[in-house]
Write an enzyme that holds these catalytic residues in place. Structure first.
Site, mmCIF file in Angstrom:
data_model
loop_
_atom_site.group_PDB
_atom_site.id
_atom_site.type_symbol
_atom_site.label_atom_id
_atom_site.label_comp_id
_atom_site.label_asym_id
_atom_site.label_seq_id
_atom_site.Cartn_x
_atom_site.Cartn_y
_atom_site.Cartn_z
ATOM 1 N N LYS A 230 0.945 -1.157 -0.261
ATOM 2 C CA LYS A 230 0.245 -0.351 0.420
ATOM 3 C C LYS A 230 0.588 1.469 0.306
ATOM 4 O O LYS A 230 1.918 1.613 0.913
ATOM 5 C CB LYS A 230 -0.663 0.052 1.116
ATOM 6 C CG LYS A 230 -1.734 1.090 1.296
ATOM 7 C CD LYS A 230 -2.536 1.050 3.003
ATOM 8 C CE LYS A 230 -3.267 2.491 2.661
ATOM 9 N NZ LYS A 230 -4.065 2.463 3.978
ATOM 10 N N ASP A 235 -2.405 10.076 3.910
ATOM 11 C CA ASP A 235 -4.426 9.754 4.006
ATOM 12 C C ASP A 235 -5.075 10.583 4.765
ATOM 13 O O ASP A 235 -4.620 10.568 5.822
ATOM 14 C CB ASP A 235 -4.118 8.249 5.093
ATOM 15 C CG ASP A 235 -5.340 7.606 4.266
ATOM 16 O OD1 ASP A 235 -7.021 8.510 4.160
ATOM 17 O OD2 ASP A 235 -6.345 6.911 5.683
ATOM 18 N N LYS A 242 -10.428 12.618 8.496
ATOM 19 C CA LYS A 242 -10.059 12.491 9.865
ATOM 20 C C LYS A 242 -9.681 13.436 10.436
ATOM 21 O O LYS A 242 -9.875 14.714 10.584
ATOM 22 C CB LYS A 242 -8.615 11.436 9.619
ATOM 23 C CG LYS A 242 -8.198 10.871 9.092
ATOM 24 C CD LYS A 242 -6.782 9.967 8.094
ATOM 25 C CE LYS A 242 -6.270 8.909 8.368
ATOM 26 N NZ LYS A 242 -7.762 7.369 8.700
ATOM 27 N N ASP A 253 1.429 6.249 5.171
ATOM 28 C CA ASP A 253 0.109 4.975 5.364
ATOM 29 C C ASP A 253 1.164 4.805 3.930
ATOM 30 O O ASP A 253 0.210 4.121 3.161
ATOM 31 C CB ASP A 253 -0.978 6.492 5.054
ATOM 32 C CG ASP A 253 -2.250 5.728 5.196
ATOM 33 O OD1 ASP A 253 -2.197 4.126 5.852
ATOM 34 O OD2 ASP A 253 -3.164 5.514 4.913
ATOM 35 N N ASP A 312 -12.219 7.008 3.725
ATOM 36 C CA ASP A 312 -10.930 6.490 4.067
ATOM 37 C C ASP A 312 -10.638 5.340 4.515
ATOM 38 O O ASP A 312 -9.122 4.797 5.043
ATOM 39 C CB ASP A 312 -11.404 7.397 5.931
ATOM 40 C CG ASP A 312 -9.602 7.503 6.452
ATOM 41 O OD1 ASP A 312 -8.696 7.049 5.666
ATOM 42 O OD2 ASP A 312 -10.072 7.551 8.078
ATOM 43 N N GLU A 314 -9.883 3.543 2.066
ATOM 44 C CA GLU A 314 -8.821 3.690 0.342
ATOM 45 C C GLU A 314 -7.791 3.113 0.236
ATOM 46 O O GLU A 314 -7.621 2.014 -1.293
ATOM 47 C CB GLU A 314 -7.994 5.235 0.287
ATOM 48 C CG GLU A 314 -6.968 5.502 0.788
ATOM 49 C CD GLU A 314 -6.481 5.150 2.310
ATOM 50 O OE1 GLU A 314 -7.363 5.335 2.826
ATOM 51 O OE2 GLU A 314 -5.296 5.284 3.268
ATOM 52 N N ARG A 316 -7.353 -0.826 0.985
ATOM 53 C CA ARG A 316 -8.405 -1.753 -0.184
ATOM 54 C C ARG A 316 -9.059 -1.689 -1.178
ATOM 55 O O ARG A 316 -8.526 -2.607 -1.972
ATOM 56 C CB ARG A 316 -9.542 -2.197 1.015
ATOM 57 C CG ARG A 316 -10.225 -1.079 1.485
ATOM 58 C CD ARG A 316 -11.514 -1.279 2.452
ATOM 59 N NE ARG A 316 -11.019 -1.012 3.401
ATOM 60 C CZ ARG A 316 -11.933 -1.693 4.901
ATOM 61 N NH1 ARG A 316 -12.614 -2.133 4.685
ATOM 62 N NH2 ARG A 316 -11.316 -1.680 6.242
#
Ligand code: BES
Ligand code: MN
Ligand code: ZN
Length: 463
Positions: A230, A235, A242, A253, A312, A314, A316
């Protein structure tokens, strides 16, 4: 990276101060053997032989004759990385004497513990304490692992201002060029033409174009090992923004990408007999008028449609397209790494990443190698009954569940829907960060599970 390990053949090793590994039970007799009054001198320094304690034994001309190093109840320290603490000794060159633990892990811990992220420091702190590579330890192997981990840590620690998707591509390009690794990149709207719609959707709200990095190395006929990481360079959560605490660390991230690249560096430098592929979807999950929205329905590379319950979730989405691509060539082993869920931390905390696989042999190998190289992980279940939690009223699936139970498990179940043909698949939901430093584990970015997966690959595919 300048490593703080000295080869035994190095002239600096000749005058090294011995570090006597002593237990709470035997330290007095060992100290007495060094000379009259040495035990009393150590006791005056508060020494009791407890794990991690040190005391100096006086020698000729005021130079220490030895360091007493407590290992507690036995000669084998409870934490195999405890020798990293020797870096706190005064400036000098030291060598282990009578160490009963795993000398390879001791040397590795020392090297890993010597890491500093000093890119933004005017005057980097000098590394003054050096350790002689213990007898029988493969120094090159230890250095390779420590350097790869340092590379991964540097990527994670670098703030998003200096590491967006383009800068990550540049870093990977330079890395690949130096090692004869092939790199193909798909950028921006080309992601749509090449059928990576979810990578595009997640990244399109940022002024820094999303991209897919596709690295390949090794003989085409060798077993196919594919790593997916990833690569969310920052993020914000997207439109489901967030809060301040939740966003603070989100430069990390892309920790999954850093982990995959660290493993790739170990594999390439050890020249394992594999055809290695590394896929990194690199994006910034940003907020703008072009951001993807809650309620949108995305069509994935695989063809499954995904309703967006939360922007959020994102990671996956971008992983799903990368995993679908990886799956198309039926790799022998497919492993992904992602800072995927806060729920994994709720379950197991920051230092013990969960992993998921349906392959019992792989699960056993992961658990065993993780313990062997002190890179701990814990298996969690791909619990089929929870699959229904991902149902959508209008699409093939939702990217989140309602209720928020079993967040790490359901994220893993989401990913599994995009893996069909791979002979074996494992998913690591890592934290990618050490919030409280421990021996060999300095504060900050950490490519968790990298050393363990390399150990597993080495076991299976060494030359
Ligand atoms: N990158 C985060 C997960 C994360 C948060 C990892 C903190 C490590 C530390 C991920 O993209 C995310 O935001 N996940 C959401 C999923 C939720 C919306 C279903 C989460 O865990 O809250
Ligand atoms: Mn997120
Ligand atoms: Zn994320």
């Amino acid at each position: 990276m300048a490593l703080s390990l000295v080869d035994p053949s190095d002239p600096a090793a000749a005058g090294a101060t011995p570090v006597l590994c002593v237990s709470a039970a035997d330290w007095r007799s060992r100290a007495d053997a060094l000379g009259d009054g040495v035990a009393a001198f150590a006791q005056a320094q508060g020494f009791e032989g407890k794990a991690g304690q040190t005391a100096f034994a006086p020698g000729a001309g005021g130079k220490p004759a030895a360091v007493l190093w407590g290992v507690g109840d036995g000669v084998r320290p409870s934490d195999p990385f405890l020798p990293a603490k020797l870096a706190q000794l005064p400036e000098g060159v030291y060598r282990l004497d009578g160490f009963g633990g795993d000398a390879t892990l001791a040397a590795l811990a020392f090297a890993l513990g010597g890491y500093r992220f000093d890119r933004y420091r005017a005057r980097p702190a000098p590394r003054a304490v050096r350790l002689v590579m213990p007898d029988g330890v493969d120094g090159d192997a230890v250095r390779r692992v420590a350097e790869a981990v340092a590379m991964g840590r540097d990527l994670i620690n670098t703030p998003a201002s200096d590491l967006g998707p383009a800068e990550l591509e540049t870093a990977v390009r330079n890395w690949a060029q130096a090692r004869g690794v092939a790199l193909a990149v798909t950028v921006g709207d080309d992601l749509l033409a090449a059928n990576f719609p979810m990578v595009h959707a997640v990244g399109r709200g940022s002024s820094r174009a999303p991209r897919l990095l596709d690295l390949t190395w090794g003989e085409e006929s060798a077993p196919k090992v594919t790593l997916v990481g990833k690569g969310v360079c920052f993020d914000t959560g997207g439109l489901n923004i967030k809060n301040d605490a939740g966003m603070l660390l989100m430069k990390k991230d892309m920790g999954g990408a850093a982990t995959a690249l660290a493993i790739a560096q170990m594999v390439v430098e050890a020249r394992l007999k594999v055809r290695l592929r590394v896929l990194v979807p690199a994006v910034e999950n940003a907020i703008s008028g072009t951001s993807f929205r809650p309620g949108d329905v995305l069509r994935s590379r695989k063809g499954l449609t995904v309703e967006i319950g939360n922007t959020d979730a994102e990671g996956r989405l971008i992983l799903a397209d990368a995993l679908a691509l990886a799956d198309e060539e039926q790799p022998d082993l497919l492993v992904d790494f992602a800072t995927l869920t806060g729920a994994a931390r709720v379950a197991l905390g920051p230092d013990l990443p969960p992993f998921y696989t349906d392959d019992e042999a792989l699960a056993a190998d992961v658990a065993r190698t993780g313990a062997a190289v002190n890179d701990p992980v814990w298996r969690m279940p791909l619990w089929k009954p929870y699959d229904a939690m991902l149902d959508s009223k209008i699409a093939d699936m939702n990217n989140v569940t309602t209720g928020g139970f079993a967040g790490s498990v359901t994220a893993a179940l989401f990913l599994r829907r995009f893996v069909e043909k791979a002979k074996a698949w494992a998913h690591f939901d890592i934290y990618g960060w050490t919030p409280a430093e421990k021996p060999g584990r300095p504060f900050g970015g950490e490519p968790q599970a990298a050393r363990l997966v390399f150990a597993l690959l080495q076991e299976r595919y060494a030359r």
